[in-house]
Design an enzyme around this catalytic site. Structure first.
Site, mmCIF file in Angstrom:
data_model
loop_
_atom_site.group_PDB
_atom_site.id
_atom_site.type_symbol
_atom_site.label_atom_id
_atom_site.label_comp_id
_atom_site.label_asym_id
_atom_site.label_seq_id
_atom_site.Cartn_x
_atom_site.Cartn_y
_atom_site.Cartn_z
ATOM 1 N N ARG A 114 2.189 2.791 -3.814
ATOM 2 C CA ARG A 114 2.330 3.256 -2.434
ATOM 3 C C ARG A 114 3.640 4.024 -2.249
ATOM 4 O O ARG A 114 3.683 5.036 -1.549
ATOM 5 C CB ARG A 114 2.269 2.055 -1.485
ATOM 6 N N CYS A 162 3.969 7.852 -0.987
ATOM 7 C CA CYS A 162 4.780 8.196 0.176
ATOM 8 C C CYS A 162 5.784 9.293 -0.196
ATOM 9 O O CYS A 162 5.982 10.245 0.557
ATOM 10 C CB CYS A 162 5.509 6.950 0.672
ATOM 11 N N HIS A 218 9.381 4.884 9.410
ATOM 12 C CA HIS A 218 8.981 3.479 9.504
ATOM 13 C C HIS A 218 9.924 2.603 10.321
ATOM 14 O O HIS A 218 9.689 1.414 10.464
ATOM 15 C CB HIS A 218 8.751 2.914 8.105
ATOM 16 N N CYS A 228 12.568 6.966 4.538
ATOM 17 C CA CYS A 228 11.692 5.835 4.854
ATOM 18 C C CYS A 228 11.959 5.398 6.292
ATOM 19 O O CYS A 228 11.050 5.168 7.081
ATOM 20 C CB CYS A 228 11.968 4.645 3.938
#
Lengths: 115, 286
Positions: free
Chosen positions: B243, B247, B204, B200
């Site tokens: 979501r 992902c 991000h 992640c």
């Protein structure tokens, strides 16, 4: 002596691909298609390449590849498993994790050297 | 000589100080303080990376980072695609169960409770999310739980988020068990996984704002403030764990089940990283 020349011949054979044994136009086209295919190399997701549309910018543009990767094995390894050189690399390990087959990687590498 | 005198004078004090340090773990650990320090570091990373973006604007996700996408998004929000879902959610929220009660009987403050979730339930020793609480209310009243991730559950969640807009994100970590759940979520966030070997944080945090093909990567700061979202790609409204699953699939990792401990702990961690922002869901997203 005979034995020795045999070794030289074997070494020469092994070196053939890296001597830039010209890949055929069809193979280069395949390499390009694999590089652009979002389910395969998906290189465009992160790199600017030639005429590819909407390239990403996670990684550097793929240009001047011969100058940047004079050693064929280094470029191939970067695609096969970038995390070997840099564990924090964002680049997926295409060979190690089986995202691409070995021949597919070869075709992509050949294509990249035309850039 | 002088030196040893000084030493002699300070040694007892130094020993006492170290004794205090050593015995500290026996005292109550201030987990909130540990977590607050993490949140500060996390937010500082983004503030440094994007000096022109205000902290509060991170609640708007990727639109905080890119002006062109922001304009398109603002046009979309003039006639919000989630409007009908909020209406439907309101109806469902007030619709009587077979026993005469309703979802409204389970939630105080008229249902404007978004700011209370997620929280760590000390008795149950687990993270409780809003979606979980909605379904538990139904089950407790003899109704079937909604299916996870989309549909009625996402609509009720959207209604609750809508009437809670402006509430502050302020998740607490007050116990060892809560801290363990937080750490579990934190590890998930930073760990590489899946065929593509991505985390992640890789996309991000490190690459937030950059382009993955034509898509701009959203910043992790603010990720959880605006869910559920109406995603153009879905053509409907969906929850945060939907979501998360998408992902994970994108990076070639097997998604965890909706509302699994993994995703709830991740939501807990991510929401804590957004402490101080405001809840502004539901939202529209590409």
């Amino acid at each position: 002596m005979k034995h020795f020349s045999g070794i030289i011949a074997a070494a020469a054979l092994l070196m053939l691909p890296s001597l830039g044994q010209a890949a055929s136009k069809a193979d280069l086209d395949k390499g390009k298609a694999l590089a652009f295919d979002s389910g395969k190399g998906n290189c465009l997701a992160c790199h600017t390449i030639a005429d590819g549309e909407f390239p990403g910018n996670f990684g550097p543009p793929l240009i001047q590849m011969k100058e940047r990767f004079p050693d064929h094995a280094v470029l191939r390894q970067q695609i096969w498993d970038a995390s070997a050189k840099n564990p924090k690399s964002m680049m997926p390990p295409f060979g190690k994790n089986g995202i691409l087959t070995e021949p597919e990687i070869d075709q992509i590498v050949d294509y990249l050297y035309t850039l | 000589m002088m030196k040893s005198n000084v030493l002699r004078r300070f040694l007892p004090a130094a020993l006492m100080a170290s004794a205090v340090l050593v015995s500290k773990p026996a005292l109550a650990v201030n987990y909130q303080k540990l977590v607050d320090a993490d949140t500060k570091t996390f937010q500082a990373y983004f503030l440094k990376e994007f000096p022109e973006v205000k902290l509060s604007d991170y609640a708007n996700g990727v639109y905080a980072l890119d002006e062109d996408s922001r304009k398109q998004w603002q046009e979309m929000e003039e006639f919000p695609p989630y409007e009908l879902d909020v209406e439907a959610g309101k109806t469902l929220f007030n619709k009587p169960f077979a026993n005469g009660k309703s979802l409204a009987s389970c939630f105080p403050n008229g249902g404007a409770v978004r700011g209370k979730y997620p929280y760590f339930d000390e008795k149950r020793s687990e993270v409780v999310t809003l979606e979980m609480a909605i379904n538990e209310c139904r089950v407790a009243n003899g109704e079937k739980p909604y299916a996870w991730k989309k549909g009625d559950l996402a609509k009720v969640s959207a209604y609750i988020a809508f009437i809670s807009r402006g509430q502050k994100v302020d998740v607490k970590v007050n116990s060892k068990a809560a801290y363990d759940a937080y750490m579990n979520g934190k590890k998930f966030f930073y760990a590489k996984r899946g065929m593509l070997n991505m985390s992640c944080s890789g996309c991000h945090m490190e690459y937030a704002g950059r382009q993955l093909r034509a898509d701009i990567i959203s910043p992790a700061l603010g990720h959880t403030t605006h869910f559920p979202v109406f995603r153009s790609k879905w053509g409907e409204i969906g929850t945060l764990d939907r979501r998360y699953a998408g992902c994970n699939e994108n990076i070639g990792a097997k998604p965890f089940p909706a509302q699994s401990e993994e995703y709830r702990d991740l939501e807990f961690f991510q929401t804590i990283m957004s402490n101080g922002l405001q809840y502004n869901g539901p939202a529209s997203r590409k």
